[in-house]
Design a protein around this motif. Structure first.
Motif, PDB file in Angstrom:
ATOM      1  N   LEU A  69      -5.610   1.906  -1.175  1.00  0.00           N
ATOM      2  CA  LEU A  69      -5.519   2.441   0.189  1.00  0.00           C
ATOM      3  C   LEU A  69      -6.830   2.234   0.952  1.00  0.00           C
ATOM      4  CD1 LEU A  69      -3.742   3.814   2.269  1.00  0.00           C
ATOM      5  CD2 LEU A  69      -4.335   6.030   1.283  1.00  0.00           C
ATOM      6  N   VAL A  70      -7.957   2.453   0.288  1.00  0.00           N
ATOM      7  CA  VAL A  70      -9.255   2.234   0.949  1.00  0.00           C
ATOM      8  C   VAL A  70      -9.397   0.761   1.347  1.00  0.00           C
ATOM      9  CG1 VAL A  70     -11.764   2.146   0.541  1.00  0.00           C
ATOM     10  CG2 VAL A  70     -10.465   4.196  -0.084  1.00  0.00           C
ATOM     11  N   HIS A  71      -8.976  -0.114   0.452  1.00  0.00           N
ATOM     12  CA  HIS A  71      -9.032  -1.541   0.740  1.00  0.00           C
ATOM     13  C   HIS A  71      -8.216  -1.880   1.989  1.00  0.00           C
ATOM     14  CE1 HIS A  71      -9.583  -5.753  -0.508  1.00  0.00           C
ATOM     15  NE2 HIS A  71      -8.386  -5.944   0.005  1.00  0.00           N
ATOM     16  N   ALA A  72      -7.013  -1.336   2.074  1.00  0.00           N
ATOM     17  CA  ALA A  72      -6.165  -1.588   3.256  1.00  0.00           C
ATOM     18  C   ALA A  72      -6.834  -1.023   4.508  1.00  0.00           C
ATOM     19  CB  ALA A  72      -4.781  -0.975   3.060  1.00  0.00           C
ATOM     20  N   ALA A  73      -7.352   0.192   4.412  1.00  0.00           N
ATOM     21  CA  ALA A  73      -7.978   0.818   5.578  1.00  0.00           C
ATOM     22  C   ALA A  73      -9.208   0.030   6.019  1.00  0.00           C
ATOM     23  CB  ALA A  73      -8.347   2.272   5.258  1.00  0.00           C
ATOM     24  N   GLU A  92      -8.271   3.030  -4.503  1.00  0.00           N
ATOM     25  CA  GLU A  92      -8.868   1.728  -4.223  1.00  0.00           C
ATOM     26  C   GLU A  92      -7.972   0.894  -3.313  1.00  0.00           C
ATOM     27  OE1 GLU A  92      -8.859  -1.579  -7.117  1.00  0.00           O
ATOM     28  OE2 GLU A  92     -11.042  -1.444  -7.046  1.00  0.00           O
ATOM     29  N   LEU A  97      -1.932   5.840   6.602  1.00  0.00           N
ATOM     30  CA  LEU A  97      -3.081   4.992   6.951  1.00  0.00           C
ATOM     31  C   LEU A  97      -4.042   5.657   7.945  1.00  0.00           C
ATOM     32  CD1 LEU A  97      -4.342   2.161   6.465  1.00  0.00           C
ATOM     33  CD2 LEU A  97      -3.136   1.391   8.518  1.00  0.00           C
ATOM     34  N   THR A 152       0.829  -1.203   0.000  1.00  0.00           N
ATOM     35  CA  THR A 152       0.000   0.000   0.000  1.00  0.00           C
ATOM     36  C   THR A 152       0.866   1.256   0.000  1.00  0.00           C
ATOM     37  OG1 THR A 152      -1.705  -1.211   1.210  1.00  0.00           O
ATOM     38  CG2 THR A 152      -1.876   1.187   1.201  1.00  0.00           C
ATOM     39  N   TYR A 154     -18.208  -4.477   0.328  1.00  0.00           N
ATOM     40  CA  TYR A 154     -17.349  -5.048   1.368  1.00  0.00           C
ATOM     41  C   TYR A 154     -18.205  -5.600   2.497  1.00  0.00           C
ATOM     42  CZ  TYR A 154     -13.056  -3.162  -0.606  1.00  0.00           C
ATOM     43  OH  TYR A 154     -11.979  -2.901  -1.408  1.00  0.00           O
ATOM     44  N   LEU A 213      -6.980   8.189   6.980  1.00  0.00           N
ATOM     45  CA  LEU A 213      -8.077   7.560   6.265  1.00  0.00           C
ATOM     46  C   LEU A 213      -8.876   6.641   7.181  1.00  0.00           C
ATOM     47  CD1 LEU A 213      -9.628   7.110   3.661  1.00  0.00           C
ATOM     48  CD2 LEU A 213      -7.998   5.314   3.046  1.00  0.00           C
TER      49      LEU A 213
END
Ligand SMILES: Nc1ncnc2c1ncn2[C@@H]1O[C@H](COP(=O)(O)O)[C@@H](O)[C@H]1O
Ligand SMILES: Nc1ncnc2c1ncn2[C@@H]1O[C@H](COP(=O)(O)O)[C@@H](O)[C@H]1O
Ligand SMILES: [Mg+2]
Ligand SMILES: [Mg+2]
Lengths: 312, 312
Positions: free
Chosen positions: B39-43, B37, A114, A35, A312, A117
């Motif tokens: 970064l949002v996925h990781a968060a 996408e 991180l 990331t 999700y 967000l």
């Protein structure tokens, strides 16, 4: 960035590179680090103009799986010595805070990519983040439906490469058609990793295309086109990398042939006006993928505003 | 996140999903949107605990190629109506500022994930960001050395899949060895997209491995192992998805056979102690990739602190 970059198999010694100058960015993650790498890569696109020709060279160093404060402090201390900048993703808020504090103390520019967000999402959802890193014990494993679907998509796509098994075109989500060296293979692979079953069909001058291509839903076929000069450049590089002399491969990369083959493809595309024709010249694989997927989802969902949606 | 998720070919109608409830996140990029996408996925991994079982379902909507203020405002207005949160990457500082301002005005939670990092890098490098989005006119195309190297790596890796062409093992950067369904193929593909030429060699009970595997530099061979129960689950899913009844494939996913085959593999690994043995159970492909690459770079560079370095 579009600057020349070295990684992978044939990379040199990066310790030597650092000594040779250039500012460094340390990326630290308690997980894989992908990331941070992705975001830093995008941000460095803003400095392409000075990265090219090595006016302001940058070295990045990725430290993954860093979930204890001791190792973290060692990295920051080393970074302070080298005058680096630190970019980090640390899920545990107290460890992230420790990193921020240490950087401040030792004068290291830092960026927590991180937490801001995660906090914004927490307030949006009205629930708290777990604070658990990716590899925290007790985490559920990834053997869910999506995992299997993705792997199946990748394996399907590999088997369908380069026009193989035309009888399977009906099973594909997306079919790419274009002449040799329009990037069908890497584009197929990129899309397959996002869970799409992709087949690609090469268009070769005066060769008939498989009949099944015209029997499937035309809304899932995407045509690729390219500027002839760009295509010639790529084909010459290809012929060279395959070790072919100019004699054997002359027609393949000869301008008259390149143009005629593109014209042959264009005729086919005109006979199939539902296929969108996508220009790939100068586009990175992920860029063409974005264009294909936007069209794909737009056709499927017919939203007022084109978008790619996910649950999700 | 490890929650079940729908995207790709077999996704449903997401307009209906939104109506069915769940908070939404809009992602807006002037480029592909893949960075947002990712970064949002990781968060969202921080909210796995409540995403699973759909306690706090989330729908994401990706808008790519948004580089004009009019469309941007339309999206934000629509988002305000739907009560979404906005995550954006907009390279032009004045457009990013407009987005921030509009979100404030219309009460939309927002998160600018590019500007803070770009600004930190700018101050670290002592140069200004270009402010030009990915698709700005006049941008150099991507036909650089790295582009060709990556495509070659992907094509090499596809050709070497599943033990094909063992005479080419010497040309690979990385060789993966493991029994069926340890994820060799998707892992190979993932690594190839990062520019590594990967070959994978299947280990099958009582079958001799290609001699060339023992003639190459053992430092580039990585052994994959897996928990027998996990492997059985994956193999059963595999047999089912291939449409085989239990009769034909019984031994393949039968526990005695699974254990014996893993034991057979373990013996080979013990005879080749330089090969690191990587446990893949419960790991996502990108996680195993991170482990392989850390070891790979560590062996190549022998830094005091394991890292993956890259030059921009
Ligand atoms: N599935 C997940 N569960 C919890 N945290 C995650 C998950 N995926 C990524 N993260 C976190 O997101 C950040 C980026 O992950 P990575 O790309 O693996 O470095 C790290 O701080 C990870 O700990
Ligand atoms: N090569 C590049 N040059 C300039 N900007 C870039 C480049 N790559 C990515 N970006 C910017 O980084 C952000 C994320 O890109 P993307 O992942 O394509 O959405 C967007 O604002 C892009 O405009
Ligand atoms: Mg191809
Ligand atoms: Mg395989």
């Amino acid at each position: 960035g579009s600057s020349p970059r070295k990684e992978g198999g044939s990379n040199g010694n990066f310790v030597a590179d650092v000594a040779a100058g250039g500012k460094a960015i340390y990326m630290v993650s308690d997980g894989t680090g992908w990331t941070a790498e992705h975001l830093v890569h995008a941000a460095l696109g803003q400095f392409d103009y000075c990265l090219v020709d090595r006016v302001c060279p940058v070295n990045t160093h990725l430290f993954s799986g860093i979930d204890d404060v001791e190792t973290l402090m060692e990295i920051i201390k080393q970074g302070a010595k080298e005058g680096v900048m630190l970019v980090y993703t640390l899920a545990d808020p107290s460890i992230a805070e420790t990193a921020r504090h240490a950087c401040e103390l030792w004068g290291v520019t830092s960026s927590d990519i991180l937490s801001p967000l995660t906090e914004a999402i927490a307030s949006h959802l009205g629930v708290s983040p777990s604070g658990l890193p990716r590899w925290a014990p007790g985490r559920k494993n990834s053997l869910n439906e999506e995992y299997f679907r993705r792997i199946e998509a990748i394996e399907f796509t590999i088997k369908q490469d380069d026009g193989a098994l035309p009888q399977n075109l009906t099973k594909a989500d997306i079919i790419l058609a274009g002449v040799s060296r329009t990037g069908k293979t890497p584009l197929s692979i990129y899309l397959s990793q996002k869970g799409y079953k992709v087949a690609n069909v090469p268009i070769v001058m005066n060769l008939e295309l498989p009949r099944s291509l015209f029997e499937v839903d035309p809304e899932k076929v995407f045509a690729l086109t390219i500027n002839p000069v760009v295509l010639q450049t790529i084909r010459k590089a290809r012929a060279k990398s395959l070790g072919f002399g100019d004699e054997n491969w002359s027609s393949y990369s000869e301008m008259d042939y390149v143009k005629a083959e593109l014209e042959f493809a264009r005729n086919i595309f005109q006979q199939n006006p539902i296929w969108p024709v996508i220009e790939v010249s100068g586009k990175a694989i992920e860029e063409t993928a974005a264009i294909v997927l936007r069209l794909y989802h737009d056709r499927k969902n017919r939203c007022s505003m084109p978008r790619i949606s996910k649950r999700y």
